[in-house]
Scaffold this active site. Structure first.
Site, PDB file in Angstrom:
ATOM      1  N   LYS A  94       0.828  -1.210   0.000  1.00 19.98           N
ATOM      2  CA  LYS A  94       0.000   0.000   0.000  1.00 19.98           C
ATOM      3  C   LYS A  94       0.864   1.264   0.000  1.00 19.98           C
ATOM      4  CE  LYS A  94      -3.411   2.825   0.292  1.00 19.98           C
ATOM      5  NZ  LYS A  94      -4.278   3.050   1.438  1.00 19.98           N
ATOM      6  N   LYS A 114       0.815  11.857   5.010  1.00 23.22           N
ATOM      7  CA  LYS A 114       1.056  10.833   6.038  1.00 23.22           C
ATOM      8  C   LYS A 114       1.545   9.538   5.401  1.00 23.22           C
ATOM      9  CE  LYS A 114      -2.079   8.119   7.281  1.00 23.22           C
ATOM     10  NZ  LYS A 114      -2.538   6.734   7.027  1.00 23.22           N
TER      11      LYS A 114
END
Length: 306
Positions: A178, A247
């Site tokens: 991811k 992030k």
């Protein structure tokens, strides 16, 4: 199979869901549509009201969800929040499986696996890609890592959310996939916006330019979807917050650093995302990075004749 896991099988229609944000709420809604009874918790009263209106059962706390449901989904924004929630979930009376849809990084996923394993709770790592549109339509990509036998058990349930792709058995593998994907997605948008600003400044109309790029080797997800749909249109609503992209890229850089891998390109991408937040605030969409580059270039990526 343990007694707790047998109870989970007998009670498979009742599930929990914690984290009802822009991604969590539509994912939870699709689980409801599949016929499951869903027990939910979020710290936002508005999110709980929206979930209740869709048919979810509201619970007063994280532990209350774990007292009602054997399988609990998480859709949370940061590793720290995931660990905090897990510290409360593990005390639940019914919980025997956690499916984490969050993006938290490799090392955090391994810590989370350790936390739940100590209480005989199974861990399914399933970060998602596809944005709010995919969450609503049930067309997300779920990157999954867990033992093969567990995958066979959980796949019929998580297929409600989209396409399931298996990254391997060990904790952290789906997170690695991811983070790599999200870094590349951010890089495509930043680099494409920068290059397109150059060509538009030179006088090429954006739609003509995108047609050329998308028929050539520069084609990517930013040039096929994000820029024509959200930048040229001036909507700037991809549906993924710039601060969340920051992030994710930061997590990617940190995980690479822990393995001794420098990522200078990723560092530059992160800097552009930082500048975007500084310019447009915490609520900025990821596509707002193009607006930063427009300001620097003194142009807008839109067709003047439209």
């Amino acid at each position: 199979m343990t007694i707790r896991h047998m109870e989970m099988s007998l009670n498979s229609q009742k599930i929990g869901f914690i984290g009802l944000g822009r991604m969590g709420l539509p994912m939870m809604a699709n689980l409801l549509k599949s016929g499951r009874q869903v027990h939910v918790f979020d710290t936002s009263a508005d999110a709980l009201s929206a979930a209740q209106a869709l048919g979810a059962t509201i619970e007063p706390s994280v532990q209350a969800v774990a007292d009602r449901a054997a399988t609990v989904f998480l859709s949370l924004p940061t590793p720290a929040i995931v660990e905090l929630v897990l510290s409360q979930l593990v005390a639940g009376k019914q919980i025997s499986r956690v499916v984490d849809l969050s993006t938290i990084g490799i090392r955090a996923a391994r810590r989370a696996h350790e936390i739940v394993s100590k209480r005989d709770i199974q861990w399914v790592e399933a970060p998602v890609s596809g944005g709010v549109t995919g969450a609503s339509a049930g067309t997300l990509t779920l990157m999954v890592s867990c033992p093969t036998a567990l995958r066979e058990e959980i796949e019929p349930l998580i297929q409600v959310l989209g396409t399931v792709l298996y990254a391997g058995e060990a904790p952290g593998l789906a997170q690695a996939a991811k983070l790599a994907n999200n870094m590349l997605s951010a890089a495509a948008l930043v680099a494409s916006s920068e290059a397109i600003c150059m060509a538009v400044k030179a006088g090429v109309e954006p739609t003509a330019l995108l047609g050329i790029i998308n028929s050539s080797s520069g084609r990517n997800t930013a040039t096929t979807h994000k820029i024509p749909n959200e930048v040229v249109s001036r909507r700037f609503q991809v549906g993924f917050a710039n601060k969340l992209s920051h992030k994710d890229v930061t997590l990617c850089i940190e995980e690479a650093a822990s393995m001794g891998i420098p990522m200078p390109v990723s560092v530059a991408i992160r800097e552009m995302l930082s500048i975007t937040t500084a310019t447009f605030g915490d609520s900025a969409d990821i596509s707002d990075v193009a607006r930063v580059l427009e300001q620097w270039s003194g142009i807008t990526i839109e067709d003047k004749a439209a």
